[in-house]
Design an enzyme around this catalytic site. Structure first.
Site, PDB file in Angstrom:
ATOM      1  N   HIS A 204      44.480  37.520  37.045  1.00 30.60           N
ATOM      2  CA  HIS A 204      44.560  36.098  36.789  1.00 30.60           C
ATOM      3  C   HIS A 204      42.934  35.688  36.935  1.00 30.60           C
ATOM      4  CE1 HIS A 204      45.241  31.832  36.679  1.00 30.60           C
ATOM      5  NE2 HIS A 204      46.323  32.377  35.968  1.00 30.60           N
TER       6      HIS A 204
ATOM      7  N   ASP B 127      53.605  35.420  34.289  1.00 32.21           N
ATOM      8  CA  ASP B 127      54.265  36.246  32.904  1.00 32.21           C
ATOM      9  C   ASP B 127      54.959  37.493  33.561  1.00 32.21           C
ATOM     10  OD1 ASP B 127      51.519  35.088  31.382  1.00 32.21           O
ATOM     11  OD2 ASP B 127      53.355  34.730  30.816  1.00 32.21           O
TER      12      ASP B 127
HETATM   13  C1  SDX Z   1      48.293  33.354  31.785  1.00 36.58           C
HETATM   14  O1  SDX Z   1      44.324  30.583  33.071  1.00 36.58           O
HETATM   15  C2  SDX Z   1      45.673  30.429  33.334  1.00 36.58           C
HETATM   16  O2  SDX Z   1      45.968  29.648  34.109  1.00 36.58           O
HETATM   17  C3  SDX Z   1      46.481  31.255  32.621  1.00 36.58           C
HETATM   18  C4  SDX Z   1      48.088  31.178  32.881  1.00 36.58           C
HETATM   19  C5  SDX Z   1      48.692  29.742  32.739  1.00 36.58           C
HETATM   20  O3  SDX Z   1      49.539  29.375  33.505  1.00 36.58           O
HETATM   21  O4  SDX Z   1      47.836  28.923  31.843  1.00 36.58           O
HETATM   22  O5  SDX Z   1      48.235  31.364  34.377  1.00 36.58           O
HETATM   23  C6  SDX Z   1      48.826  31.974  31.995  1.00 36.58           C
HETATM   24  O6  SDX Z   1      47.609  33.589  30.571  1.00 36.58           O
HETATM   25  C7  SDX Z   1      48.336  34.392  32.955  1.00 36.58           C
HETATM   26  C8  SDX Z   1      47.665  35.749  32.451  1.00 36.58           C
HETATM   27  C9  SDX Z   1      48.417  36.559  31.444  1.00 36.58           C
HETATM   28  N1  SDX Z   1      47.612  37.673  31.112  1.00 36.58           N
HETATM   29  C10 SDX Z   1      47.871  38.772  31.379  1.00 36.58           C
HETATM   30  O7  SDX Z   1      48.873  39.134  32.284  1.00 36.58           O
HETATM   31  C11 SDX Z   1      47.065  39.968  30.791  1.00 36.58           C
HETATM   32  C12 SDX Z   1      46.584  41.113  31.716  1.00 36.58           C
HETATM   33  N2  SDX Z   1      45.694  40.533  32.669  1.00 36.58           N
HETATM   34  C13 SDX Z   1      44.226  40.496  31.990  1.00 36.58           C
HETATM   35  O8  SDX Z   1      43.902  40.896  30.831  1.00 36.58           O
HETATM   36  C14 SDX Z   1      43.367  39.809  33.092  1.00 36.58           C
HETATM   37  O9  SDX Z   1      43.791  39.782  34.445  1.00 36.58           O
HETATM   38  C15 SDX Z   1      43.397  38.244  32.801  1.00 36.58           C
HETATM   39  C16 SDX Z   1      42.882  37.843  31.097  1.00 36.58           C
HETATM   40  C17 SDX Z   1      44.565  37.535  33.066  1.00 36.58           C
HETATM   41  C18 SDX Z   1      41.995  37.564  33.479  1.00 36.58           C
HETATM   42  O10 SDX Z   1      41.147  38.131  33.213  1.00 36.58           O
HETATM   43  P1  SDX Z   1      39.386  38.036  33.757  1.00 36.58           P
HETATM   44  O11 SDX Z   1      39.714  36.858  34.772  1.00 36.58           O
HETATM   45  O12 SDX Z   1      38.509  37.727  32.601  1.00 36.58           O
HETATM   46  O13 SDX Z   1      39.378  39.395  34.395  1.00 36.58           O
HETATM   47  P2  SDX Z   1      38.753  40.662  33.869  1.00 36.58           P
HETATM   48  O14 SDX Z   1      39.137  41.102  32.700  1.00 36.58           O
HETATM   49  O15 SDX Z   1      37.240  40.469  34.122  1.00 36.58           O
HETATM   50  O16 SDX Z   1      39.227  41.756  35.123  1.00 36.58           O
HETATM   51  C19 SDX Z   1      38.450  42.105  36.462  1.00 36.58           C
HETATM   52  C20 SDX Z   1      38.849  43.401  36.385  1.00 36.58           C
HETATM   53  C21 SDX Z   1      38.286  44.250  35.440  1.00 36.58           C
HETATM   54  O17 SDX Z   1      37.969  45.602  35.858  1.00 36.58           O
HETATM   55  P3  SDX Z   1      36.550  46.028  36.123  1.00 36.58           P
HETATM   56  O18 SDX Z   1      35.796  45.680  34.916  1.00 36.58           O
HETATM   57  O19 SDX Z   1      36.133  45.086  37.344  1.00 36.58           O
HETATM   58  O20 SDX Z   1      36.431  47.422  36.429  1.00 36.58           O
HETATM   59  O21 SDX Z   1      40.129  43.708  36.579  1.00 36.58           O
HETATM   60  C22 SDX Z   1      40.714  44.736  35.794  1.00 36.58           C
HETATM   61  C23 SDX Z   1      39.612  44.524  34.589  1.00 36.58           C
HETATM   62  O22 SDX Z   1      39.517  45.905  33.645  1.00 36.58           O
HETATM   63  N3  SDX Z   1      41.938  44.307  35.163  1.00 36.58           N
HETATM   64  C24 SDX Z   1      43.015  44.780  34.998  1.00 36.58           C
HETATM   65  C25 SDX Z   1      44.058  43.870  34.673  1.00 36.58           C
HETATM   66  N4  SDX Z   1      43.453  42.780  34.935  1.00 36.58           N
HETATM   67  C26 SDX Z   1      42.271  42.949  35.070  1.00 36.58           C
HETATM   68  N5  SDX Z   1      43.363  46.269  34.808  1.00 36.58           N
HETATM   69  C27 SDX Z   1      44.441  46.738  34.649  1.00 36.58           C
HETATM   70  N6  SDX Z   1      45.413  45.604  34.343  1.00 36.58           N
HETATM   71  C28 SDX Z   1      45.335  44.587  34.403  1.00 36.58           C
HETATM   72  N7  SDX Z   1      46.340  43.641  34.173  1.00 36.58           N
END
Ligand code: SDX
Length: 445
Positions: free
Chosen positions: A322, A379
């Site tokens: 998140h 989620d």
């Molecule tokens: C919602 O904003 C809100 O409030 C949203 C929400 C709401 O109520 O409105 O809470 C609802 O959208 C919840 C999120 C739902 N999405 C997912 O579950 C999809 C999986 N999660 C990710 O794609 C990710 O964690 C996000 C999109 C939620 C957050 O992305 P960020 O903040 O841009 O973080 P990032 O992509 O920069 O990740 C940081 C690191 C990365 O690795 P490095 O580049 O540091 O090596 O963490 C890794 C990412 O690759 N990473 C994951 C991961 N989420 C982040 N690796 C594996 N699995 C994951 N789920």
């Protein structure tokens, strides 16, 4: 209404703590600029850069706005480090235990919990606006049967503006708000019925919000649908937990669209579109598809976790991570408890729940997830409950939209009433071609 006394003048609906704060100093080359500092009601601090470009010609750059406050807001407070979520100051855990979705909708939109009389009148008004104009039948008929319910919902909400063409004023907005809250379940149920080729089921005025939705979803002209109170109560809880989440992607979309003075129907339709993305609200559908894939093919959660950590693999642990929560999403904690209760009461299969809990157990002890502070988000467990309630997988994100609707509305209103209100128009850092002369087509390579 508290006013903010800082280095910068400014009062807003959001209010905030009074008391002047020392300003921040911007220093670049030989330029120096004192910038006001704003402190929020929970002591979060922001540097007000509204005068930065005019005074120095310099802008800031923050892709994804991870470090940028778009506005002051008094609606929802999140502390991502501590896993805190409050709607208008009330902890989500207390609202989940004691409130109802319509009461929470009133709270978010009006800022205070309703009196008994207010809630009764509001509930009655919502009930009496659940029907859609009969011409919507032709609208749905024009859409492909296999259309995903999210674009159907976005298109239908946008089309509401063609049926309610009154100019949007502070007098007409309350009726628009009731119409949106009332018709969203009907729109959702119609998009589902359209997708399975069944006739639409009309709402009933003798059923409450969630029971009416379930009735429209699962009754048919051939047989009535007996609403299970366990299912209806679980659905109401899910809607409460999704009702708002401050400046998330879809809410920021609603604010941006509304800032051009486009009407509320248009802003909500845009919010539904933003929510559909699998990185946002679409994640609940992606979680179930992930769990079913593991159940069908991977066979082991461990193998999937390995894939989710592999940069060369597109697999992600959906429902994890998140932008704000670097601790357990408090909504996921409530949903995890609810999952077990609902599945036990309904006696449905818990195979997907078992896989989800195994994934969580592995991830929360794995350095990759721990070091990146990736925890289950809203989620991760919501899809397991929706499935146990009999909601079709491609309807999960529509359920998220139904829940988020009062939050979107509250932010639209707050934005419009904000004395700092301006049309949203971010800047950019241009990285394209420098000036060059046009080349006729005969002289190109
Ligand atoms: C919602 O904003 C809100 O409030 C949203 C929400 C709401 O109520 O409105 O809470 C609802 O959208 C919840 C999120 C739902 N999405 C997912 O579950 C999809 C999986 N999660 C990710 O794609 C990710 O964690 C996000 C999109 C939620 C957050 O992305 P960020 O903040 O841009 O973080 P990032 O992509 O920069 O990740 C940081 C690191 C990365 O690795 P490095 O580049 O540091 O090596 O963490 C890794 C990412 O690759 N990473 C994951 C991961 N989420 C982040 N690796 C594996 N699995 C994951 N789920």
């Amino acid at each position: 209404m508290a006013t903010q006394t800082t280095g910068a003048s400014g009062t807003s609906e959001a209010g905030g703590q009074t008391g002047a704060l020392p300003s921040a100093e911007f220093a670049y080359g030989d330029q120096r600029l004192a910038l006001p500092v704003v402190r929020g009601a929970e002591d979060e601090v922001a540097v007000d850069i509204q005068k930065l470009r005019a005074a120095t010609g310099v802008i800031t750059l923050d892709p994804g706005y991870g470090n940028t406050g778009a506005c002051r807001s008094a609606i929802t407070f999140i502390d991502g480090e501590k896993g805190i979520l409050r709607y208008r100051g009330y902890p989500i855990e207390e609202l989940a235990e004691h409130s109802t979705f319509l009461e929470v909708a009133w709270l978010l939109v009006n800022g205070e919990l309703p009196t008994r009389a207010e809630l009764s009148t509001f509930s009655m008004e919502v009930t009496r606006h659940t029907m859609l104009h009969e011409d919507f039948r032709r609208f749905f008929d024009a859409l492909p049967k296999d259309a995903h319910p999210m674009p159907v919902a976005a298109a239908t909400v946008g089309a509401l503006a063609t049926f309610y063409q009154d100019p949007e004023t502070s007098e007409s907005l309350p009726k628009t708000i009731v119409r949106l809250l009332a018709k969203m379940p009907t729109i959702a149920a119609c998009s589902f019925k359209h997708s399975i080729g069944q006739p639409f089921i009309y709402p009933r005025n003798d059923l409450d919000y969630c029971a009416n939705f379930l009735h429209m979803m699962f009754a048919t002209p051939c047989e009535e649908y007996e609403v299970d109170p366990v299912v209806s109560k679980a659905l109401d809880l899910l809607l409460i937990l999704h009702a708002d989440h401050e400046q998330n992607c879809s809410t920021s979309t609603v604010r941006l669209v509304g800032s051009s003075q486009a009407n509320l129907f248009a802003a909500i339709s845009a919010g539904i579109g933003a929510l559909w993305g699998p990185l946002h609200g679409g994640a609940n559908q992606a979680v179930i598809e992930m769990l079913e894939h593991i159940d069908r093919e991977e066979g082991s959660a461990d193998k999937f976790i390995t894939r989710a950590k592999d940069k060369n693999d597109t697999a992600r642990l959906m429902g994890f991570g998140h932008r704000i929560y670097k601790n357990y999403d408090p909504r996921a904690a409530v949903l995890k408890r609810t999952c077990t209760q609902v599945i036990n009461k309904l006696g449905t299969s818990s195979r997907l729940l078992e896989i989800a809990m195994r994934l969580e157990e592995i991830a929360l002890s794995d350095e990759y997830f721990v070091s990146r502070k990736l925890y289950p988000n809203v989620d991760f467990y919501s899809g397991v409950i929706y499935k146990a309630l009999g909601i079709p997988t491609n309807m999960f994100t529509v359920m998220f939209a139904m829940g988020r609707l009062p939050g979107w509305i509250a932010h639209f209103l707050e934005m419009r009433r904000d004395p700092d209100f301006r049309i949203g128009r971010p800047r950019q850092v241009y990285t394209g071609a420098k000036k060059r002369a046009y080349v006729g087509i005969d002289r190109r390579g």
